[in-house]
Every structure is written in C-alpha cells, then in structure tokens.
Scaffold this motif. Sequence first.
Motif, PDB file in Angstrom:
ATOM      1  N   SER A 116       0.819  -1.212   0.000  1.00 33.86           N
ATOM      2  CA  SER A 116       0.000   0.000   0.000  1.00 33.86           C
ATOM      3  C   SER A 116       0.854   1.263   0.000  1.00 33.86           C
ATOM      4  O   SER A 116       0.509   2.254  -0.638  1.00 33.86           O
ATOM      5  CB  SER A 116      -0.958   0.001   1.195  1.00 33.86           C
ATOM      6  N   VAL A 117       1.971   1.234   0.691  1.00 35.25           N
ATOM      7  CA  VAL A 117       2.877   2.386   0.665  1.00 35.25           C
ATOM      8  C   VAL A 117       3.465   2.556  -0.739  1.00 35.25           C
ATOM      9  O   VAL A 117       3.550   3.680  -1.251  1.00 35.25           O
ATOM     10  CB  VAL A 117       3.988   2.235   1.736  1.00 35.25           C
ATOM     11  N   ALA A 118       3.837   1.457  -1.373  1.00 40.12           N
ATOM     12  CA  ALA A 118       4.363   1.544  -2.744  1.00 40.12           C
ATOM     13  C   ALA A 118       3.303   2.089  -3.697  1.00 40.12           C
ATOM     14  O   ALA A 118       3.598   2.922  -4.562  1.00 40.12           O
ATOM     15  CB  ALA A 118       4.842   0.170  -3.202  1.00 40.12           C
ATOM     16  N   THR A 119       2.063   1.648  -3.542  1.00 42.57           N
ATOM     17  CA  THR A 119       0.976   2.149  -4.384  1.00 42.57           C
ATOM     18  C   THR A 119       0.745   3.637  -4.146  1.00 42.57           C
ATOM     19  O   THR A 119       0.524   4.397  -5.096  1.00 42.57           O
ATOM     20  CB  THR A 119      -0.313   1.361  -4.109  1.00 42.57           C
ATOM     21  N   ALA A 120       0.787   4.067  -2.908  1.00 36.91           N
ATOM     22  CA  ALA A 120       0.598   5.490  -2.597  1.00 36.91           C
ATOM     23  C   ALA A 120       1.713   6.333  -3.192  1.00 36.91           C
ATOM     24  O   ALA A 120       1.465   7.421  -3.720  1.00 36.91           O
ATOM     25  CB  ALA A 120       0.525   5.689  -1.087  1.00 36.91           C
ATOM     26  N   VAL A 121       2.945   5.851  -3.142  1.00 38.00           N
ATOM     27  CA  VAL A 121       4.071   6.592  -3.722  1.00 38.00           C
ATOM     28  C   VAL A 121       3.908   6.708  -5.235  1.00 38.00           C
ATOM     29  O   VAL A 121       4.106   7.784  -5.816  1.00 38.00           O
ATOM     30  CB  VAL A 121       5.410   5.916  -3.349  1.00 38.00           C
ATOM     31  N   ILE A 122       3.523   5.618  -5.886  1.00 36.36           N
ATOM     32  CA  ILE A 122       3.323   5.656  -7.336  1.00 36.36           C
ATOM     33  C   ILE A 122       2.190   6.610  -7.692  1.00 36.36           C
ATOM     34  O   ILE A 122       2.303   7.403  -8.637  1.00 36.36           O
ATOM     35  CB  ILE A 122       3.041   4.239  -7.869  1.00 36.36           C
ATOM     36  N   ALA A 123       1.091   6.563  -6.939  1.00 39.84           N
ATOM     37  CA  ALA A 123      -0.038   7.456  -7.212  1.00 39.84           C
ATOM     38  C   ALA A 123       0.342   8.913  -6.988  1.00 39.84           C
ATOM     39  O   ALA A 123      -0.103   9.799  -7.721  1.00 39.84           O
ATOM     40  CB  ALA A 123      -1.225   7.071  -6.331  1.00 39.84           C
ATOM     41  N   TRP A 124       1.148   9.184  -5.986  1.00 42.06           N
ATOM     42  CA  TRP A 124       1.538  10.562  -5.695  1.00 42.06           C
ATOM     43  C   TRP A 124       2.502  11.106  -6.749  1.00 42.06           C
ATOM     44  O   TRP A 124       2.428  12.269  -7.118  1.00 42.06           O
ATOM     45  CB  TRP A 124       2.173  10.629  -4.314  1.00 42.06           C
ATOM     46  N   LYS A 125       3.396  10.264  -7.262  1.00 46.07           N
ATOM     47  CA  LYS A 125       4.378  10.732  -8.244  1.00 46.07           C
ATOM     48  C   LYS A 125       3.799  10.877  -9.640  1.00 46.07           C
ATOM     49  O   LYS A 125       4.316  11.631 -10.449  1.00 46.07           O
ATOM     50  CB  LYS A 125       5.569   9.769  -8.298  1.00 46.07           C
ATOM     51  N   HIS A 126       2.731  10.165  -9.953  1.00 48.00           N
ATOM     52  CA  HIS A 126       2.163  10.180 -11.301  1.00 48.00           C
ATOM     53  C   HIS A 126       0.723  10.676 -11.278  1.00 48.00           C
ATOM     54  O   HIS A 126      -0.192  10.009 -11.757  1.00 48.00           O
ATOM     55  CB  HIS A 126       2.227   8.774 -11.908  1.00 48.00           C
ATOM     56  N   ILE A 127       0.525  11.860 -10.751  1.00 47.33           N
ATOM     57  CA  ILE A 127      -0.806  12.448 -10.668  1.00 47.33           C
ATOM     58  C   ILE A 127      -1.241  12.872 -12.067  1.00 47.33           C
ATOM     59  O   ILE A 127      -0.465  13.445 -12.834  1.00 47.33           O
ATOM     60  CB  ILE A 127      -0.790  13.663  -9.720  1.00 47.33           C
TER      61      ILE A 127
END
Length: 85
Positions: A31-42
């Motif tokens: 979930s942390v990895a998914t959140a980081v990916i979502a935050w970097k590729h808005i």
Amino acid sequence: MANDNNKPVAWWRVPMVWMVVGGPLSVVVASVATAVIAWKHIDPVITTTPQGEIRPGDNMAPKLSPKDALAPAQQGRNHAATPQR
C-alpha cells in the motif's frame, strides 16, 4: 540425561511467527508503494478557455451536449476512431 527439546526458542526462529507477521507486513509495504506511485504520477487537470473550449494540444474529442445520455460513450468511441495526427 539432559533433554534439549524443552529449551525455549527465540520468537524470530519460529516459522509460524513469520507467516502471521509477513502477511500484514506485505500488505502495508504494497500500500505504501501504491501510494508513492499514485503521488508521483498524478493525472494533469484539463482546463478550458473562458469560452468553454478545451485548450488546443489537449488531444481531446469535441465536447458533446451534456443533455445527451450517450455523450460519454459516443465521445470515447469517436476519440478512439480518430487517427493519430
């Protein structure tokens, strides 16, 4: 005779502990990895001009009437059918 089977074992040497801790821990890491990916590729926000037109270069299909119930489906179909420029 001394029996070595009754010695206490450290908690980290018990395989069942790693199964119990590993499942939730892997979910937290994912979930942390998914959140980081979502935050970097808005996704960018598409803005319109004051006249209500989409800016040139956004590569969007023309806007149909909002009263038409099939407008999103037709817009998507028309956008997919148009050749790349």
